[in-house]
Design a protein around this motif. Structure first.
Motif, mmCIF file in Angstrom:
data_model
loop_
_atom_site.group_PDB
_atom_site.id
_atom_site.type_symbol
_atom_site.label_atom_id
_atom_site.label_comp_id
_atom_site.label_asym_id
_atom_site.label_seq_id
_atom_site.Cartn_x
_atom_site.Cartn_y
_atom_site.Cartn_z
ATOM 1 N N ASP A 177 0.658 -1.106 -0.016
ATOM 2 C CA ASP A 177 0.020 0.037 0.177
ATOM 3 C C ASP A 177 1.058 1.088 0.075
ATOM 4 N N SER A 179 2.230 4.515 1.354
ATOM 5 C CA SER A 179 2.354 5.353 2.624
ATOM 6 C C SER A 179 1.790 6.819 2.722
ATOM 7 N N ARG A 180 1.314 7.260 3.731
ATOM 8 C CA ARG A 180 0.470 8.617 3.964
ATOM 9 C C ARG A 180 -0.668 8.656 2.808
ATOM 10 N N SER A 222 -4.126 0.292 -1.917
ATOM 11 C CA SER A 222 -3.269 -1.025 -1.685
ATOM 12 C C SER A 222 -3.795 -2.117 -2.715
ATOM 13 N N ARG A 254 4.725 0.559 0.978
ATOM 14 C CA ARG A 254 5.078 -0.513 2.138
ATOM 15 C C ARG A 254 4.601 -1.709 1.767
ATOM 16 N N SER A 281 1.943 -5.332 6.342
ATOM 17 C CA SER A 281 2.162 -4.009 5.554
ATOM 18 C C SER A 281 1.651 -2.900 6.491
ATOM 19 N N HIS A 282 0.744 -2.954 7.378
ATOM 20 C CA HIS A 282 0.363 -1.995 8.051
ATOM 21 C C HIS A 282 1.306 -1.378 9.186
ATOM 22 N N ARG A 285 7.505 0.194 7.764
ATOM 23 C CA ARG A 285 8.070 1.349 7.463
ATOM 24 C C ARG A 285 8.040 1.853 6.032
ATOM 25 N N SER A 286 8.064 2.983 5.450
ATOM 26 C CA SER A 286 7.980 3.353 4.272
ATOM 27 C C SER A 286 9.116 2.696 3.475
ATOM 28 N N ASN A 287 8.900 2.195 2.277
ATOM 29 C CA ASN A 287 9.744 1.463 1.283
ATOM 30 C C ASN A 287 10.505 0.277 2.029
#
Length: 338
Positions: A177, A179-180, A222, A254, A281-282, A285-287
């Motif tokens: 999904d 991020s932000r 996502s 992520r 996934s939740h 962290r990003s990337n």
């Protein structure tokens, strides 16, 4: 002539082109001609996702042909009643989403035709597209369905002859999904948001397919995918992060991966690996890509670096130690992108 008459004529022409004929029959008339009872007719409309039109003429000969197909299937008993209506429901839900997707995609083309002066208005442009593009698209749709049906039959046959194996199999499930996404969506206009979501879905789908996986569904920000090979699933997730997520027009991605027994039903997948991949996934962290123990144990330690993180509570699974995965620095393999 009343100014509204040309528009009404265009509406009727558009409906005729799409539906394949005039709509002069009521629901009762279609059921009578097609040989289906009112009870089964009501079930059919609901399964397809259509409301009862009452006594208004809303059907034509193509509807009669569809009713005849269902009536014959029920009479011959080749498929039981429950199976027939389950397949009809799957068809209705799939075609509804496809139609919405198609119309949303064609809006830009309609607007373009009007702006370029190729059509006097949106209805006229829509009629032109229905006349020129729909016949070819219908053939392409049937072709794609046949190819996917053949692929699904091959997957089913490969699972083996045991009944239990036909209902479930071991595979890796991935969730990826943006991020932000919520905060970003509040800053974009509708057109920009739609373009972002479409770019995310199309690029991720390309990566999944390239590595032998299948996209089960996309949910805007996502995507859920499966792959029978844990390594290929891991490479897929890592490539999404490194190529799609680092793309200038998209936010970071992520991803979470879990491997285990998965039930495939009604075009969807169910089971603990699906839920665990979503939870991972939740909390990623990003990337970053997080995987579970079963996925990690299937990977070559010479190729991938798997580093356990501190335990954390994951809803429905208690305290879990996610594992972050990456390709080992300096590792070279012709198989990495295979």
């Amino acid at each position: 002539m009343n100014p509204s008459e040309p528009r009404q004529q265009l509406r009727e022409e558009l409906a005729r082109l799409i539906l394949g004929g005039e709509t002069r029959l009521t629901g009762d008339e279609v059921l009578t001609k097609g040989g289906l009872s009112r009870e089964h007719g009501d079930r059919l409309w609901r399964a397809l996702g259509f409301p009862d039109t009452g006594s208004s003429p809303a059907y034509g000969e193509t509807d009669v042909e569809a009713i005849e197909i269902v009536a014959a299937a029920l009479e011959e008993g080749l498929l039981d009643e429950a199976t027939i209506f389950r397949m009809t429901r799957a068809l209705g839900q799939t075609m509804s989403r496809l139609a919405d997707w198609q119309m949303g995609t064609l809006v830009e083309q309609v607007e373009s035709h009007v702006e370029e002066g190729r059509a006097g208005g949106r209805l006229e442009a829509a009629v032109m597209l229905a006349q020129q593009a729909e016949p070819g698209f219908e053939r392409l749709m049937i072709y794609a369905w046949r190819r996917h049906l053949a692929a699904a039959a091959t997957r089913m046959e490969a699972l083996g002859a045991a009944d239990a194996e036909l209902l479930s199999t071991t595979m890796s499930v991935g969730f990826a999904d943006l991020s932000r996404f919520t905060s970003l969506s509040n800053q974009l206009d509708d057109a920009s948001l739609g373009a972002l979501v479409e770019s995310f879905e199309s690029q991720c789908t390309d990566v999944v397919t390239a590595h032998g996986g299948r996209v089960i569904k996309a949910l805007g920000d996502s995507i859920l995918f499966v792959n029978p090979d844990p390594r290929a699933a891991t490479v897929t997730a890592l490539e999404m992060v490194s190529s799609v997520g680092s793309h200038g027009e998209l936010p970071a991605i992520r991803a979470g991966l879990a491997t285990g027994s998965v039930l495939s039903r009604l075009g969807d997948v169910f089971g603990p690996p699906v839920n665990l991949a979503s939870r991972l996934s939740h909390v990623a962290r990003s990337n970053r890509v997080l995987i579970d123990d079963d996925t990690a144990s299937a990977l070559d330690p010479d190729e991938f670096e798997c580093r356990p993180l501190p335990p954390r509570p994951l809803r429905g699974f208690g305290n879990v130690s996610p594992i972050t995965v990456s390709v080992r620095t300096g590792f070279r393999s012709s198989r990495l992108n295979s």
